[in-house]
Motif scaffolding. Structure first.
Motif, PDB file in Angstrom:
ATOM      1  N   ASN C  38       1.030  -1.131  -0.034  1.00 35.02           N
ATOM      2  CA  ASN C  38      -0.037  -0.188  -0.146  1.00 35.02           C
ATOM      3  C   ASN C  38       0.981   1.265  -0.006  1.00 35.02           C
ATOM      4  O   ASN C  38       1.369   1.548   1.132  1.00 35.02           O
ATOM      5  N   PHE C  39       1.119   1.827  -1.093  1.00 33.06           N
ATOM      6  CA  PHE C  39       2.176   3.113  -1.453  1.00 33.06           C
ATOM      7  C   PHE C  39       1.364   4.351  -0.604  1.00 33.06           C
ATOM      8  O   PHE C  39       2.102   5.247  -0.618  1.00 33.06           O
ATOM      9  N   ALA C  40      -0.049   3.969  -0.565  1.00 30.13           N
ATOM     10  CA  ALA C  40      -0.352   5.329   0.237  1.00 30.13           C
ATOM     11  C   ALA C  40      -0.555   5.397   1.627  1.00 30.13           C
ATOM     12  O   ALA C  40      -1.039   6.359   2.294  1.00 30.13           O
ATOM     13  N   HIS C  41       0.282   4.506   2.238  1.00 30.33           N
ATOM     14  CA  HIS C  41       0.293   4.356   3.641  1.00 30.33           C
ATOM     15  C   HIS C  41       0.807   5.711   4.073  1.00 30.33           C
ATOM     16  O   HIS C  41       0.583   6.222   5.536  1.00 30.33           O
ATOM     17  N   GLY C  42       1.838   6.111   3.736  1.00 32.74           N
ATOM     18  CA  GLY C  42       2.495   7.257   4.160  1.00 32.74           C
ATOM     19  C   GLY C  42       1.515   8.644   4.106  1.00 32.74           C
ATOM     20  O   GLY C  42       1.746   9.525   5.063  1.00 32.74           O
ATOM     21  N   GLU C  43       0.524   8.453   3.186  1.00 35.67           N
ATOM     22  CA  GLU C  43      -0.282   9.728   3.132  1.00 35.67           C
ATOM     23  C   GLU C  43      -1.483   9.557   4.227  1.00 35.67           C
ATOM     24  O   GLU C  43      -1.959  10.607   4.663  1.00 35.67           O
ATOM     25  N   VAL C  44      -1.458   8.492   4.781  1.00 36.45           N
ATOM     26  CA  VAL C  44      -2.490   8.461   5.790  1.00 36.45           C
ATOM     27  C   VAL C  44      -1.691   8.770   7.185  1.00 36.45           C
ATOM     28  O   VAL C  44      -2.599   9.655   7.959  1.00 36.45           O
ATOM     29  N   GLY C  74      -8.020   8.862  10.613  1.00 36.22           N
ATOM     30  CA  GLY C  74      -7.343   7.467   9.947  1.00 36.22           C
ATOM     31  C   GLY C  74      -8.076   6.386   9.437  1.00 36.22           C
ATOM     32  O   GLY C  74      -7.974   5.920   8.547  1.00 36.22           O
ATOM     33  N   ALA C  75      -9.063   6.038  10.366  1.00 33.50           N
ATOM     34  CA  ALA C  75     -10.115   5.090   9.961  1.00 33.50           C
ATOM     35  C   ALA C  75     -10.814   5.497   8.711  1.00 33.50           C
ATOM     36  O   ALA C  75     -10.916   4.380   7.994  1.00 33.50           O
ATOM     37  N   LEU C  76     -11.226   6.510   8.511  1.00 31.88           N
ATOM     38  CA  LEU C  76     -11.922   7.016   7.358  1.00 31.88           C
ATOM     39  C   LEU C  76     -10.909   6.882   6.293  1.00 31.88           C
ATOM     40  O   LEU C  76     -11.240   6.730   5.285  1.00 31.88           O
ATOM     41  N   GLY C  78      -8.487   5.248   6.033  1.00 31.52           N
ATOM     42  CA  GLY C  78      -8.105   3.775   5.568  1.00 31.52           C
ATOM     43  C   GLY C  78      -9.411   3.170   4.755  1.00 31.52           C
ATOM     44  O   GLY C  78      -9.192   2.261   3.671  1.00 31.52           O
ATOM     45  N   PHE C  79     -10.584   3.323   5.156  1.00 29.61           N
ATOM     46  CA  PHE C  79     -11.861   2.974   4.462  1.00 29.61           C
ATOM     47  C   PHE C  79     -11.856   3.593   2.871  1.00 29.61           C
ATOM     48  O   PHE C  79     -12.097   2.618   2.011  1.00 29.61           O
ATOM     49  N   GLY C  80     -11.494   4.808   2.746  1.00 27.49           N
ATOM     50  CA  GLY C  80     -11.819   5.442   1.603  1.00 27.49           C
ATOM     51  C   GLY C  80     -10.651   4.868   0.614  1.00 27.49           C
ATOM     52  O   GLY C  80     -10.966   4.775  -0.461  1.00 27.49           O
ATOM     53  N   LEU C  81      -9.492   4.584   1.283  1.00 28.34           N
ATOM     54  CA  LEU C  81      -8.228   4.436   0.432  1.00 28.34           C
ATOM     55  C   LEU C  81      -8.517   3.067  -0.246  1.00 28.34           C
ATOM     56  O   LEU C  81      -8.330   2.561  -1.449  1.00 28.34           O
ATOM     57  N   GLU C  82      -9.205   1.998   0.624  1.00 26.97           N
ATOM     58  CA  GLU C  82      -9.547   0.616   0.336  1.00 26.97           C
ATOM     59  C   GLU C  82     -10.476   0.712  -0.794  1.00 26.97           C
ATOM     60  O   GLU C  82     -10.429   0.065  -2.071  1.00 26.97           O
ATOM     61  N   ARG C  83     -11.534   1.613  -0.758  1.00 28.27           N
ATOM     62  CA  ARG C  83     -12.618   1.798  -1.868  1.00 28.27           C
ATOM     63  C   ARG C  83     -11.951   2.263  -3.191  1.00 28.27           C
ATOM     64  O   ARG C  83     -12.287   1.808  -3.983  1.00 28.27           O
ATOM     65  N   ILE C  84     -11.108   3.126  -2.931  1.00 24.38           N
ATOM     66  CA  ILE C  84     -10.869   3.846  -4.014  1.00 24.38           C
ATOM     67  C   ILE C  84      -9.531   3.022  -4.940  1.00 24.38           C
ATOM     68  O   ILE C  84      -9.734   2.810  -6.155  1.00 24.38           O
ATOM     69  N   ALA C  85      -8.571   2.846  -4.016  1.00 23.05           N
ATOM     70  CA  ALA C  85      -7.178   2.349  -4.900  1.00 23.05           C
ATOM     71  C   ALA C  85      -7.288   0.697  -4.969  1.00 23.05           C
ATOM     72  O   ALA C  85      -6.366   0.291  -5.651  1.00 23.05           O
ATOM     73  N   PHE C  86      -8.159   0.049  -3.972  1.00 18.39           N
ATOM     74  CA  PHE C  86      -7.794  -1.377  -4.046  1.00 18.39           C
ATOM     75  C   PHE C  86      -9.155  -2.159  -4.656  1.00 18.39           C
ATOM     76  O   PHE C  86      -9.067  -3.226  -5.399  1.00 18.39           O
ATOM     77  N   ARG C  87     -10.070  -1.796  -3.848  1.00 19.82           N
ATOM     78  CA  ARG C  87     -11.572  -2.485  -4.190  1.00 19.82           C
ATOM     79  C   ARG C  87     -11.572  -2.732  -5.732  1.00 19.82           C
ATOM     80  O   ARG C  87     -12.036  -3.662  -6.508  1.00 19.82           O
TER      81      ARG C  87
END
Lengths: 254, 329, 304
Positions: C38-44, C74-76, C78-87
């Motif tokens: 997850n390359f966007a972890h730094g952005e979280v 952070g929780a939000l 993570g949720f958004g990230l999964e929805r947009i970049a992974f799902r």
């Protein structure tokens, strides 16, 4: 004359698991040898040892009197051992032609400078070899098709064509008839027989006993990493040790 | 014959039409934009050889670009070498560095290779930034002489344009031959299934190293061109974000496609220039374009095609697939 | 041999190492479940810091509440990230494609793209410079113990990290969510067959991992007095290094390696100029990948 392929007490351990233990055997020039055994007997591991995909834990493998045990996989292929894979490994995004040309590239070598200077002879040689292999396997009409679009049966032939483009002396087939229906299996047997008639030595793993028994001149049987029998199909199929390995002993079955 | 027509159309477009149009719309600034696009085209084409054709995702290409730029800048300012020496030397030095740095990582596949190259790229960037005695650190190197040859031509925007254009064409030629040939098939086999390629007699590690060396050579030359054409370089030009920019150009244009690489560079560098309001949001556009092309165009705009086939297709010379099996060399 | 300066550096390294550990856990959880980076972890991490900062400048609540705000964001995220970049890239549900090479590379690129967009948006909104943080929230009050001098932030880091690491262990071992996460990480198809909702588990993993990352971001921001849009990149890479060194799917390994990394960095910067400190992480990364491809503590792994 020494045999083409000679395996001398090959062993391979994965941690505590003895996948192949003290296996000795050989394939003579022009011979068709079958390797059978229950699932998990170590057949594919043995193939990986012969083609130097996996290094030996101990023992040695000789091909045409050269010790190949410590060679890299691609060197072994160039010496003349070509293989197909149990789970088909065609390259789906390349055309059938390009897939087969990989074998020809392996045999003739690949140099960036040949590509840069446009060495015509080299390209022609690869092209010719590729077409030969395609014609041998009857794939010439699908040459421009993507490999992903071929039927399962055709992909099997594609793998064989790719191996043939290497101009091998020993062809190793890992479960060639798996997933084929009876007609296709019969056609394949006929095809393998024809290859063998052209002087190619063949070593194959197969679960279809009819296929093995009708095709192979000799059968080696493996169980739990060891060789338990070696002889003509008739001898092997009547061997009590083999029957036991396949069916389990009386007590286990009870 | 077709080949000849396509080649002449291509040369005509790059060497006469484009500079003509550029001077018509007002020269200077647009020449510089085009030069930048040219440099990034070379970078993207070269990265494409590793990432698109050989299938090793490189996240450190900007680092190698930086090695080339610094080699050129130091040779030109300290030793006063002319451009026709600095550029090839920069290429060779970068290729050597590339091989030495990448040699240990060649066993890695997939994301592990990607992350290892990220590490290499950052090691190069940190070194450029902190080795102040040698690279002048964050100050960068300025007053790098432009591309000029006494008595023939002097440094100017047009000279820069032609230098970049000619080298980009050469790079396209060399990389095109490497990609669209049986050698390219060998590289693609490594991309598709390296173990299977090895069992077919391909020297996988050798192929990876060769493609890395060629890619680094052109990245180094691109760096040299950047140093000569802008006259000033600093470590900031060779950060991770530039590697990402290169990657995005590749993804947009189509992995493995040489015209795609150029198209990617034009889109990601040209659009923000043409559509002024977007200019401020350049990196956001880069990210968004990259995201949507992965989602909707996984093969990129052009897929795996060669330069000439694109030109041919444009002029209705449809090409029969069966006639084009194999590579005529 | 008792060198005050050296001990001081070690303690500093340890507190930075704990921060890397918090981030590395997020990486490791996500890698375990999906086998993707997850390359966007730094952005979280950056979002956590900015959410906290906004809360501070707008409402000036007590520190505890600021942490809760970062946690929620952070929780939000993570949720958004999964929805947009992974799902969107998980189009097929079978195991082979769930952890396939194509998906790994697609999500590597998509999370990279999202991280660029988020970072640049933050730069557009807040500017790329360091934000000013109200003095009373900075965690830099010196606390003297004998000859050693610590900042109160360090104690907060120690305390909070230990609480969160303990909490995570409890979560993974004793709650339904934790069990589902471990099951999916082990065998996604099997988990689905026994009735675990894989999609929800994946979201839960992203939420938990991102929460830890966001809190790490906030504390580091306040402790170092540096909150800026690009702050997530370097710790992100280092946390990734820790994950690789720890053997990719071992949380314990990742934590230990993060501590080693933090201390190695602190020691390097005490001998060389500050800028070379970053080099340590990258060298560790390359060396680990090359020489210890299965992580420092062994452990099985597919081919790298």
């Amino acid at each position: 004359m020494t045999p083409l392929l000679e395996i001398k007490s090959a062993c391979r351990y994965f941690g505590g698991l003895h996948a192949v233990e003290d296996f000795s055997g050989h394939v003579k020039r022009g011979e068709r040898v079958g390797l059978i055994g229950p699932n998990g007997a170590g057949k594919t591991t043995l193939f990986n040892l012969i083609t130097c995909f996996t290094p030996l834990s101990s023992g040695a493998v000789f091909f045409d009197d050269t010790d190949i045990s410590s060679l890299k996989a691609y060197r072994v292929a160039r010496l003349g051992i070509a293989r197909t894979f149990q789970n088909l490994r065609v390259m789906p995004n390349l055309s059938v032609f390009d897939n087969v040309s990989i074998g020809a590239l392996g045999a003739l070598g690949h140099s960036p400078f040949a590509a840069l200077t446009k060495r015509a002879n080299y390209a022609n040689d690869i092209g010719r070899r590729t077409w030969d292999a395609l014609e041998q396997t009857g794939l010439q009409d699908q040459a421009s098709e993507l490999a992903a679009n071929l039927s399962y049966g055709k992909r099997k032939y594609l793998e064989i064509a790719r191996a043939l483009a290497l101009s091998p002396r020993l062809l190793i087939l890992d479960e060639p008839a798996a997933g084929l229906n009876d007609t296709e299996t019969a056609q394949l047997a006929e095809f393998v027989l024809r290859l063998s008639g052209e002087g190619l030595s063949i070593l194959l793993v197969e679960h279809d006993m009819n296929f093995v028994m009708s095709l192979c001149e000799r059968v080696m049987v493996m169980a739990s990493g060891r060789k338990i029998a070696d002889g003509s199909p008739q001898e092997v199929s009547n061997d009590p040790v083999v029957l036991e390995a396949y069916l389990g002993s009386e007590e286990e079955a009870a | 014959m077709r080949r000849l027509i396509s080649i002449s159309i291509l040369l005509l477009a790059v060497l006469l039409v484009l500079p003509g149009v550029l001077s018509a719309v007002g020269g200077g600034y647009w020449f510089r934009v085009t030069t930048t696009i040219g440099v990034f085209s070379i970078l993207t084409m070269s990265a494409n050889l590793i990432t698109g054709t050989t299938g090793l995702m490189s996240l450190g290409h900007a680092g190698f670009y930086g090695i080339g730029a610094y080699t050129t800048a130091l040779l030109a300012t300290k030793l006063h070498w002319p451009f026709f020496l600095t550029l090839p030397v920069a290429g060779v030095v970068t290729a050597v560095f590339g091989i030495l740095l990448a040699l240990p990582t060649m066993r890695l596949i997939g994301i592990y290779f990607a992350v290892a190259t990220l590490g290499l790229g950052e090691i190069i960037h940190v070194t450029l930034l902190n080795w102040v005695d040698f690279t002048r650190g964050p100050m960068g190197i300025s007053a790098i002489p432009g591309i000029s040859l006494d008595g023939l031509f002097s440094a100017s925007d047009i000279t820069n344009y032609y230098a970049v254009a000619i080298i980009a064409l050469l790079a396209a030629l060399v990389l095109g031959r490497l990609t669209h040939s049986y050698y390219g098939n060998a590289l693609r086999a490594v991309r598709e299934d390296d173990q299977c390629a090895a069992s077919m007699g391909l020297n996988v590690v050798g192929l990876k190293i060769q493609s890395f060396a060629f890619a680094c050579f052109f990245a180094g030359v691109a760096g040299g061109l950047w140093a000569h054409t802008t006259g000033y370089i600093s470590p900031g030009d060779f950060r991770f974000s530039e590697s990402i920019l290169i990657l995005a150009m590749m993804v947009v244009g189509g992995l493995g496609s040489i015209p795609g690489a150029v198209l990617g560079a034009v889109i990601l560098l040209g659009l923000p220039e043409v559509l002024r309001p977007i200019g401020d949001y350049r990196m956001i556009v880069v990210g968004a374009v990259m995201f949507f092309s992965i989602l909707f165009l996984p093969r990129g705009l052009l897929g795996e095609t060669s330069v000439l086939s694109v030109v041919r297709r444009q002029f209705g010379l449809a090409w029969d697939r069966t006639l084009n099996l194999g590579w005529r060399q | 041999m008792f060198d005050v300066f050296f001990v001081q550096q070690l303690v500093n390294g340890l507190s930075i190492g704990l921060i890397y550990a918090l981030m590395a856990i997020g990486f490791t959880l996500i890698f375990g479940v999906l086998n993707v980076v997850n390359f966007a972890h730094g952005e979280v991490y950056m979002i956590g810091a900015f959410a906290g900062l906004l809360a501070i400048t707008q409402l000036a609540p007590p520190l505890f509440a600021v942490i809760l705000v970062a946690l929620a964001f952070g929780a939000l995220a993570g949720f958004g990230l999964e929805r947009i970049a992974f799902r969107p890239f998980r189009r097929f549900r079978d195991e082979a494609s769930l952890k396939s090479k194509a998906i790994r590379e697609a999500t590597l690129l998509s999370s990279l793209a999202v991280s660029i967009i988020v970072r640049e948006l933050a730069e557009k909104i807040f500017g790329s410079n360091m934000q000013s943080i109200p003095q009373e929230y900075l965690l830099l009050k010196p606390i003297e113990i004998g000859p050693l001098s610590f900042a109160n932030g360090q104690f907060l880091i120690f305390g909070l990290s230990i609480v969160m690491l303990g909490g995570l262990q409890w979560l993974l071992k004793h709650t339904r969510v934790g069990l589902s996460i471990r099951a999916v990480a082990n065998n996604p198809m099997g988990a689905a067959y026994v009735g675990i909702n894989t999609e929800r588990t994946i979201i839960a993993t992203f939420v938990i991992g991102s929460t830890l990352g966001a809190i790490a971001g906030l504390i580091v921001g306040l402790y170092q007095g540096a909150i800026f849009p690009a702050m997530g990149f370097a710790p992100g890479v280092k946390a990734f290094v820790a994950m690789v060194m720890g053997g990719l799917s071992s949380i314990g390994g990742a934590v230990v390696c993060a501590l080693i990394l933090g201390m190695a960095e602190a020691i390097t910067t005490s001998f060389f100029a500050q800028g070379w400190g970053d080099l340590v992480a990258y060298l560790f990364l390359v060396i680990t990948l090359v020489f210890f491809p299965t992580g420092l503590f062994g452990g099985g792994r597919e081919r790298v």
